[in-house]
Design a protein around this motif. Structure first.
Motif, PDB file in Angstrom:
ATOM      1  N   CYS A   1       0.836  -1.200   0.000  1.00 27.13           N
ATOM      2  CA  CYS A   1       0.000   0.000   0.000  1.00 27.13           C
ATOM      3  C   CYS A   1       0.871   1.250   0.000  1.00 27.13           C
ATOM      4  O   CYS A   1       1.956   1.255   0.579  1.00 27.13           O
ATOM      5  N   LEU A   2       0.378   2.289  -0.654  1.00 29.79           N
ATOM      6  CA  LEU A   2       1.039   3.587  -0.721  1.00 29.79           C
ATOM      7  C   LEU A   2      -0.038   4.659  -0.688  1.00 29.79           C
ATOM      8  O   LEU A   2      -1.200   4.373  -0.970  1.00 29.79           O
ATOM      9  N   PRO A   3       0.333   5.905  -0.400  1.00 33.50           N
ATOM     10  CA  PRO A   3      -0.645   6.979  -0.601  1.00 33.50           C
ATOM     11  C   PRO A   3      -1.100   6.957  -2.060  1.00 33.50           C
ATOM     12  O   PRO A   3      -0.306   6.680  -2.964  1.00 33.50           O
ATOM     13  N   ARG A   4      -2.368   7.257  -2.310  1.00 33.87           N
ATOM     14  CA  ARG A   4      -2.931   7.122  -3.647  1.00 33.87           C
ATOM     15  C   ARG A   4      -2.143   7.901  -4.691  1.00 33.87           C
ATOM     16  O   ARG A   4      -1.872   7.405  -5.784  1.00 33.87           O
ATOM     17  N   SER A   5      -1.742   9.130  -4.362  1.00 30.93           N
ATOM     18  CA  SER A   5      -1.003   9.946  -5.338  1.00 30.93           C
ATOM     19  C   SER A   5       0.332   9.300  -5.696  1.00 30.93           C
ATOM     20  O   SER A   5       0.752   9.329  -6.850  1.00 30.93           O
ATOM     21  N   GLU A   6       1.001   8.694  -4.727  1.00 29.19           N
ATOM     22  CA  GLU A   6       2.277   8.033  -4.996  1.00 29.19           C
ATOM     23  C   GLU A   6       2.086   6.777  -5.837  1.00 29.19           C
ATOM     24  O   GLU A   6       2.872   6.497  -6.742  1.00 29.19           O
ATOM     25  N   LEU A   7       1.040   6.014  -5.539  1.00 33.44           N
ATOM     26  CA  LEU A   7       0.796   4.790  -6.295  1.00 33.44           C
ATOM     27  C   LEU A   7       0.460   5.107  -7.748  1.00 33.44           C
ATOM     28  O   LEU A   7       0.959   4.454  -8.657  1.00 33.44           O
ATOM     29  N   ALA A   8      -0.357   6.140  -7.985  1.00 35.86           N
ATOM     30  CA  ALA A   8      -0.716   6.518  -9.354  1.00 35.86           C
ATOM     31  C   ALA A   8       0.524   6.946 -10.142  1.00 35.86           C
ATOM     32  O   ALA A   8       0.698   6.563 -11.303  1.00 35.86           O
ATOM     33  N   VAL A   9       1.399   7.712  -9.506  1.00 37.73           N
ATOM     34  CA  VAL A   9       2.638   8.147 -10.162  1.00 37.73           C
ATOM     35  C   VAL A   9       3.531   6.935 -10.437  1.00 37.73           C
ATOM     36  O   VAL A   9       4.112   6.802 -11.520  1.00 37.73           O
ATOM     37  N   HIS A  10       3.633   6.031  -9.466  1.00 42.26           N
ATOM     38  CA  HIS A  10       4.456   4.828  -9.629  1.00 42.26           C
ATOM     39  C   HIS A  10       3.971   3.995 -10.819  1.00 42.26           C
ATOM     40  O   HIS A  10       4.772   3.549 -11.644  1.00 42.26           O
ATOM     41  N   LEU A  11       2.655   3.782 -10.901  1.00 42.56           N
ATOM     42  CA  LEU A  11       2.111   2.982 -12.005  1.00 42.56           C
ATOM     43  C   LEU A  11       2.337   3.670 -13.347  1.00 42.56           C
ATOM     44  O   LEU A  11       2.642   3.002 -14.340  1.00 42.56           O
ATOM     45  N   ALA A  12       2.219   4.979 -13.384  1.00 43.43           N
ATOM     46  CA  ALA A  12       2.419   5.715 -14.638  1.00 43.43           C
ATOM     47  C   ALA A  12       3.879   5.701 -15.068  1.00 43.43           C
ATOM     48  O   ALA A  12       4.190   5.405 -16.226  1.00 43.43           O
TER      49      ALA A  12
ATOM     50  N   GLU B   1       0.968   2.839 -16.954  1.00 44.95           N
ATOM     51  CA  GLU B   1      -0.461   2.651 -16.727  1.00 44.95           C
ATOM     52  C   GLU B   1      -1.118   3.958 -16.303  1.00 44.95           C
ATOM     53  O   GLU B   1      -0.562   4.718 -15.514  1.00 44.95           O
ATOM     54  N   VAL B   2      -2.302   4.208 -16.846  1.00 44.07           N
ATOM     55  CA  VAL B   2      -3.085   5.389 -16.507  1.00 44.07           C
ATOM     56  C   VAL B   2      -4.464   4.938 -16.030  1.00 44.07           C
ATOM     57  O   VAL B   2      -4.905   3.827 -16.314  1.00 44.07           O
ATOM     58  N   LEU B   3      -5.149   5.811 -15.337  1.00 44.21           N
ATOM     59  CA  LEU B   3      -6.474   5.507 -14.816  1.00 44.21           C
ATOM     60  C   LEU B   3      -7.459   5.336 -15.961  1.00 44.21           C
ATOM     61  O   LEU B   3      -7.575   6.203 -16.824  1.00 44.21           O
ATOM     62  N   VAL B   4      -8.186   4.196 -15.980  1.00 44.00           N
ATOM     63  CA  VAL B   4      -9.171   3.952 -17.028  1.00 44.00           C
ATOM     64  C   VAL B   4     -10.574   3.729 -16.486  1.00 44.00           C
ATOM     65  O   VAL B   4     -11.552   3.822 -17.224  1.00 44.00           O
ATOM     66  N   ALA B   5     -10.698   3.416 -15.191  1.00 45.96           N
ATOM     67  CA  ALA B   5     -12.023   3.179 -14.610  1.00 45.96           C
ATOM     68  C   ALA B   5     -11.943   3.344 -13.103  1.00 45.96           C
ATOM     69  O   ALA B   5     -10.899   3.096 -12.491  1.00 45.96           O
ATOM     70  N   GLN B   6     -13.056   3.788 -12.509  1.00 45.47           N
ATOM     71  CA  GLN B   6     -13.111   3.901 -11.065  1.00 45.47           C
ATOM     72  C   GLN B   6     -14.555   3.838 -10.602  1.00 45.47           C
ATOM     73  O   GLN B   6     -15.471   4.115 -11.358  1.00 45.47           O
ATOM     74  N   GLY B   7     -14.727   3.439  -9.346  1.00 45.70           N
ATOM     75  CA  GLY B   7     -16.055   3.364  -8.743  1.00 45.70           C
ATOM     76  C   GLY B   7     -15.914   3.108  -7.257  1.00 45.70           C
ATOM     77  O   GLY B   7     -14.820   2.839  -6.750  1.00 45.70           O
ATOM     78  N   LEU B   8     -17.030   3.201  -6.554  1.00 50.65           N
ATOM     79  CA  LEU B   8     -17.042   2.947  -5.115  1.00 50.65           C
ATOM     80  C   LEU B   8     -17.578   1.552  -4.854  1.00 50.65           C
ATOM     81  O   LEU B   8     -18.573   1.142  -5.456  1.00 50.65           O
ATOM     82  N   ASN B   9     -16.933   0.835  -3.932  1.00 47.85           N
ATOM     83  CA  ASN B   9     -17.441  -0.474  -3.567  1.00 47.85           C
ATOM     84  C   ASN B   9     -18.440  -0.328  -2.422  1.00 47.85           C
ATOM     85  O   ASN B   9     -18.704   0.770  -1.935  1.00 47.85           O
ATOM     86  N   ASN B  10     -19.007  -1.446  -1.967  1.00 43.14           N
ATOM     87  CA  ASN B  10     -20.037  -1.405  -0.935  1.00 43.14           C
ATOM     88  C   ASN B  10     -19.495  -1.015   0.441  1.00 43.14           C
ATOM     89  O   ASN B  10     -20.271  -0.749   1.350  1.00 43.14           O
ATOM     90  N   ARG B  11     -18.194  -0.933   0.602  1.00 38.05           N
ATOM     91  CA  ARG B  11     -17.591  -0.486   1.867  1.00 38.05           C
ATOM     92  C   ARG B  11     -17.207   0.992   1.807  1.00 38.05           C
ATOM     93  O   ARG B  11     -16.660   1.525   2.758  1.00 38.05           O
ATOM     94  N   GLY B  12     -17.452   1.644   0.692  1.00 41.38           N
ATOM     95  CA  GLY B  12     -17.125   3.052   0.540  1.00 41.38           C
ATOM     96  C   GLY B  12     -15.701   3.313   0.102  1.00 41.38           C
ATOM     97  O   GLY B  12     -15.267   4.453   0.086  1.00 41.38           O
ATOM     98  N   SER B  13     -14.973   2.275  -0.268  1.00 46.69           N
ATOM     99  CA  SER B  13     -13.606   2.448  -0.769  1.00 46.69           C
ATOM    100  C   SER B  13     -13.634   2.708  -2.268  1.00 46.69           C
ATOM    101  O   SER B  13     -14.514   2.236  -2.984  1.00 46.69           O
ATOM    102  N   LEU B  14     -12.661   3.468  -2.736  1.00 45.85           N
ATOM    103  CA  LEU B  14     -12.528   3.775  -4.150  1.00 45.85           C
ATOM    104  C   LEU B  14     -11.783   2.636  -4.838  1.00 45.85           C
ATOM    105  O   LEU B  14     -10.662   2.291  -4.457  1.00 45.85           O
ATOM    106  N   ILE B  15     -12.393   2.040  -5.841  1.00 46.62           N
ATOM    107  CA  ILE B  15     -11.774   0.978  -6.628  1.00 46.62           C
ATOM    108  C   ILE B  15     -11.367   1.597  -7.960  1.00 46.62           C
ATOM    109  O   ILE B  15     -12.166   2.280  -8.599  1.00 46.62           O
TER     110      ILE B  15
END
Length: 117
Positions: A27-38, A43-57
């Motif tokens: 796990c990493l802070p979201r901004s760091e993980l997005a930069v790492h993947l890019a 890899e760039v963000l292509v899809a997102q949504g909220l799961n039933n626990r309120g977490s961002l997928i």
């Protein structure tokens, strides 16, 4: 090589036995993980949504869609790698509203002049 390393890390996280189950997931802070993947995997963000626990997928994928990564981000902004793989397929854009989809409702014939209801 990069995909092999990420796959190995994710595989290790999923197949931990009870002795190593106390180890923290990757796990990493979201901004760091997005930069790492890019920067490291293209890899760039292509899809997102909220799961039933309120977490961002989120799904990150290469522009050619030959590799993808699935992450989950909690309310504190901590993103954890959930899965990664090959061949991301996103058929079409957002679905249309059900009322506009031909298969959702049977076709209603236009009334013909002279027909009574």
């Amino acid at each position: 090589m990069k995909i092999l390393t990420l796959t190995a890390v994710l595989g290790a996280a999923f197949f931990m036995d009870s002795v190593t189950a106390s180890a923290a997931p990757l796990c990493l802070p979201r901004s760091e993980l997005a930069v790492h993947l890019a920067e490291n995997y293209g890899e760039v963000l292509v899809a997102q949504g909220l799961n039933n626990r309120g977490s961002l997928i989120e799904v990150f994928a290469t522009r050619s869609r030959d590799r993808w990564t699935l992450t989950e981000t909690d309310a504190l902004g901590r993103s954890c790698l959930i899965a990664a793989g090959e061949y991301w397929n996103a058929p079409g854009d957002r679905p249309q509203q059900a009322a506009r989809q031909p298969a959702a409702y049977p076709a209603i014939a236009d009334p013909v002049e002279g027909d009574s209801p």
